[in-house]
Write a protein that holds these residues in place. Structure first.
Motif, mmCIF file in Angstrom:
data_model
loop_
_atom_site.group_PDB
_atom_site.id
_atom_site.type_symbol
_atom_site.label_atom_id
_atom_site.label_comp_id
_atom_site.label_asym_id
_atom_site.label_seq_id
_atom_site.Cartn_x
_atom_site.Cartn_y
_atom_site.Cartn_z
ATOM 1 N N GLY A 19 -3.740 -0.246 -8.015
ATOM 2 C CA GLY A 19 -4.590 -0.297 -6.824
ATOM 3 C C GLY A 19 -4.608 -1.683 -6.201
ATOM 4 N N LEU A 20 -4.652 -2.721 -7.034
ATOM 5 C CA LEU A 20 -4.611 -4.097 -6.543
ATOM 6 C C LEU A 20 -3.287 -4.371 -5.853
ATOM 7 C CD1 LEU A 20 -5.695 -6.989 -6.315
ATOM 8 C CD2 LEU A 20 -4.827 -7.384 -8.643
ATOM 9 N N LEU A 21 -2.177 -3.942 -6.444
ATOM 10 C CA LEU A 21 -0.867 -4.124 -5.834
ATOM 11 C C LEU A 21 -0.815 -3.432 -4.473
ATOM 12 C CD1 LEU A 21 2.088 -5.054 -5.811
ATOM 13 C CD2 LEU A 21 2.637 -3.008 -7.176
ATOM 14 N N VAL A 22 -1.327 -2.214 -4.389
ATOM 15 C CA VAL A 22 -1.344 -1.487 -3.111
ATOM 16 C C VAL A 22 -2.088 -2.311 -2.062
ATOM 17 C CG1 VAL A 22 -2.284 0.543 -1.916
ATOM 18 C CG2 VAL A 22 -1.062 0.818 -4.094
ATOM 19 N N ARG A 23 -3.252 -2.830 -2.394
ATOM 20 C CA ARG A 23 -4.034 -3.622 -1.433
ATOM 21 C C ARG A 23 -3.292 -4.894 -1.020
ATOM 22 N NH1 ARG A 23 -7.751 -1.846 -5.059
ATOM 23 N NH2 ARG A 23 -8.030 -3.880 -6.073
ATOM 24 N N GLU A 24 -2.608 -5.536 -1.974
ATOM 25 C CA GLU A 24 -1.848 -6.743 -1.657
ATOM 26 C C GLU A 24 -0.697 -6.439 -0.700
ATOM 27 O OE1 GLU A 24 -0.816 -8.082 -5.577
ATOM 28 O OE2 GLU A 24 -2.680 -9.216 -5.811
ATOM 29 N N VAL A 25 -0.011 -5.316 -0.934
ATOM 30 C CA VAL A 25 1.094 -4.928 -0.055
ATOM 31 C C VAL A 25 0.551 -4.533 1.314
ATOM 32 C CG1 VAL A 25 2.997 -3.292 0.291
ATOM 33 C CG2 VAL A 25 2.610 -4.302 -1.977
ATOM 34 N N GLU A 26 -0.558 -3.799 1.356
ATOM 35 C CA GLU A 26 -1.177 -3.434 2.640
ATOM 36 C C GLU A 26 -1.436 -4.679 3.478
ATOM 37 O OE1 GLU A 26 -4.738 -1.381 1.422
ATOM 38 O OE2 GLU A 26 -3.784 0.591 1.575
ATOM 39 N N HIS A 27 -1.975 -5.702 2.855
ATOM 40 C CA HIS A 27 -2.297 -6.949 3.562
ATOM 41 C C HIS A 27 -1.045 -7.553 4.195
ATOM 42 C CE1 HIS A 27 -4.306 -10.699 4.507
ATOM 43 N NE2 HIS A 27 -3.324 -11.335 3.894
ATOM 44 N N VAL A 28 0.053 -7.563 3.463
ATOM 45 C CA VAL A 28 1.303 -8.125 3.992
ATOM 46 C C VAL A 28 1.845 -7.255 5.122
ATOM 47 C CG1 VAL A 28 3.731 -8.617 3.464
ATOM 48 C CG2 VAL A 28 1.943 -9.299 1.856
ATOM 49 N N VAL A 29 1.921 -5.938 4.909
ATOM 50 C CA VAL A 29 2.525 -5.033 5.894
ATOM 51 C C VAL A 29 1.734 -5.052 7.202
ATOM 52 C CG1 VAL A 29 3.073 -2.606 6.377
ATOM 53 C CG2 VAL A 29 3.650 -3.615 4.155
ATOM 54 N N ARG A 30 0.422 -5.131 7.124
ATOM 55 C CA ARG A 30 -0.412 -5.149 8.333
ATOM 56 C C ARG A 30 -0.169 -6.370 9.214
ATOM 57 N NH1 ARG A 30 -5.723 -3.120 5.359
ATOM 58 N NH2 ARG A 30 -5.303 -0.894 5.457
ATOM 59 N N ARG A 31 0.457 -7.396 8.676
ATOM 60 C CA ARG A 31 0.737 -8.596 9.469
ATOM 61 C C ARG A 31 1.807 -8.349 10.530
ATOM 62 N NH1 ARG A 31 1.413 -13.461 5.308
ATOM 63 N NH2 ARG A 31 1.682 -14.604 7.266
ATOM 64 N N GLY A 32 2.609 -7.290 10.355
ATOM 65 C CA GLY A 32 3.608 -6.932 11.357
ATOM 66 C C GLY A 32 4.728 -7.949 11.510
ATOM 67 N N LEU A 33 5.114 -8.591 10.426
ATOM 68 C CA LEU A 33 6.178 -9.591 10.450
ATOM 69 C C LEU A 33 7.553 -8.924 10.485
ATOM 70 C CD1 LEU A 33 4.614 -11.910 7.727
ATOM 71 C CD2 LEU A 33 4.623 -12.285 10.210
ATOM 72 N N PRO A 34 8.596 -9.680 10.785
ATOM 73 C CA PRO A 34 9.958 -9.113 10.737
ATOM 74 C C PRO A 34 10.275 -8.566 9.341
ATOM 75 C CG PRO A 34 9.967 -11.248 11.836
ATOM 76 C CD PRO A 34 8.596 -11.071 11.246
ATOM 77 N N PRO A 35 11.164 -7.566 9.257
ATOM 78 C CA PRO A 35 11.455 -6.911 7.979
ATOM 79 C C PRO A 35 11.859 -7.850 6.848
ATOM 80 C CG PRO A 35 12.441 -5.675 9.772
ATOM 81 C CD PRO A 35 11.893 -6.943 10.369
ATOM 82 N N GLY A 36 12.722 -8.810 7.100
ATOM 83 C CA GLY A 36 13.156 -9.722 6.039
ATOM 84 C C GLY A 36 12.009 -10.552 5.499
ATOM 85 N N ARG A 37 11.142 -11.038 6.380
ATOM 86 C CA ARG A 37 9.980 -11.834 5.956
ATOM 87 C C ARG A 37 8.994 -10.959 5.204
ATOM 88 N NH1 ARG A 37 8.108 -16.160 3.920
ATOM 89 N NH2 ARG A 37 6.098 -16.835 4.695
ATOM 90 N N THR A 38 8.791 -9.732 5.673
ATOM 91 C CA THR A 38 7.892 -8.798 4.981
ATOM 92 C C THR A 38 8.392 -8.551 3.566
ATOM 93 O OG1 THR A 38 7.209 -7.743 7.040
ATOM 94 C CG2 THR A 38 6.922 -6.461 5.024
ATOM 95 N N ALA A 39 9.685 -8.289 3.423
ATOM 96 C CA ALA A 39 10.253 -8.037 2.093
ATOM 97 C C ALA A 39 10.043 -9.231 1.178
ATOM 98 C CB ALA A 39 11.742 -7.701 2.207
ATOM 99 N N HIS A 40 10.241 -10.432 1.690
ATOM 100 C CA HIS A 40 10.058 -11.643 0.881
ATOM 101 C C HIS A 40 8.607 -11.752 0.391
ATOM 102 C CE1 HIS A 40 10.482 -15.795 -0.438
ATOM 103 N NE2 HIS A 40 9.348 -16.035 0.205
ATOM 104 N N LEU A 41 7.650 -11.548 1.286
ATOM 105 C CA LEU A 41 6.238 -11.665 0.917
ATOM 106 C C LEU A 41 5.797 -10.546 -0.034
ATOM 107 C CD1 LEU A 41 4.780 -12.774 4.353
ATOM 108 C CD2 LEU A 41 5.097 -14.185 2.288
ATOM 109 N N VAL A 42 6.313 -9.336 0.170
ATOM 110 C CA VAL A 42 5.987 -8.232 -0.743
ATOM 111 C C VAL A 42 6.558 -8.523 -2.129
ATOM 112 C CG1 VAL A 42 6.408 -5.779 -1.228
ATOM 113 C CG2 VAL A 42 5.654 -6.492 1.055
ATOM 114 N N ALA A 43 7.749 -9.090 -2.197
ATOM 115 C CA ALA A 43 8.348 -9.451 -3.493
ATOM 116 C C ALA A 43 7.453 -10.440 -4.235
ATOM 117 C CB ALA A 43 9.746 -10.030 -3.288
ATOM 118 N N GLU A 44 6.901 -11.403 -3.520
ATOM 119 C CA GLU A 44 5.988 -12.363 -4.147
ATOM 120 C C GLU A 44 4.749 -11.671 -4.717
ATOM 121 O OE1 GLU A 44 5.109 -15.260 -1.115
ATOM 122 O OE2 GLU A 44 6.886 -16.457 -1.623
ATOM 123 N N ARG A 45 4.288 -10.621 -4.060
ATOM 124 C CA ARG A 45 3.092 -9.895 -4.531
ATOM 125 C C ARG A 45 3.416 -9.009 -5.731
ATOM 126 N NH1 ARG A 45 2.732 -12.748 -0.643
ATOM 127 N NH2 ARG A 45 0.875 -13.066 0.601
#
Length: 181
Positions: A17-43
């Motif tokens: 559940g925590l991981l889901v919330r962390e990914v939601e936070h990143v995806v909602r930022r609406g960044l370019p796909p490559g940057r989104t993937a990088h930030l999701v990987a960090e989470r």
């Protein structure tokens, strides 16, 4: 590419559940796909290998093919989280993806071969660009184009990886855009 898929799981650990919330936070930022993937990987990375992330059922394999357990799919289609379970010798076809993707090895080891599609005078051809062994805890993220690969379990035991896709896998049935022969 044939996989065994289980429907979205109702079993959600507090860590998942925590991981889901962390990914939601990143995806909602609406960044370019490559940057989104990088930030999701960090989470994703800090959760890999944790005993309280997945249930036993979510780590079950299939003797005939690698198995996909859908762990979460956003209602708006923004992303999905799946666990892929690989028994020894199981592999994907060579493929690319419908969206950005992040993978992380939760248990065991995965082998990966990456390819590039090179234009030719008669037709495009695949060229191998590298072979990798992804150990427990390692993550990688990528976005189309440049996401052609094959993954397999060459080890003697089970491998489990988490994959986070920028698409609703429950609606699409798969993250695969094209299969290459």
């Amino acid at each position: 590419m044939t996989t065994s898929t289980t429907p979205a799981s109702t079993e959600v650990s507090s860590r998942l559940g925590l991981l889901v919330r962390e990914v939601e936070h990143v995806v909602r930022r609406g960044l370019p796909p490559g940057r989104t993937a990088h930030l999701v990987a960090e989470r994703l990375a800090p959760h890999l290998g944790a005993g309280d992330l997945l249930t036993e059922r979510q780590c079950e394999g299939d003797p005939d093919r690698y198995r996909q357990h859908v762990l979460h799919a956003e209602e708006d289609g923004g992303f999905s989280i799946v666990a892929l379970v690989w028994l020894p010798g199981q592999r994907t076809s060579i493929h690319d993806h419908v969206s950005w993707c992040v993978t992380g090895v939760h248990a065991g080891r995965e082998h990966e071969r990456r390819f590039e599609l090179v234009p030719g005078s008669d037709a495009a051809r695949l060229v191998r660009t590298g072979d990798f062994v992804n150990e427990q805890g390692e993550v990688c993220g990528f976005a189309p184009p440049g996401d052609i690969h094959r993954v397999w379990n060459a080890g003697p035991g089970k491998a489990v990886s988490l994959h986070i896709y920028g698409a609703d896998i429950t609606r699409l049935g798969s993250s695969v855009r094209r299969v290459y022969h």
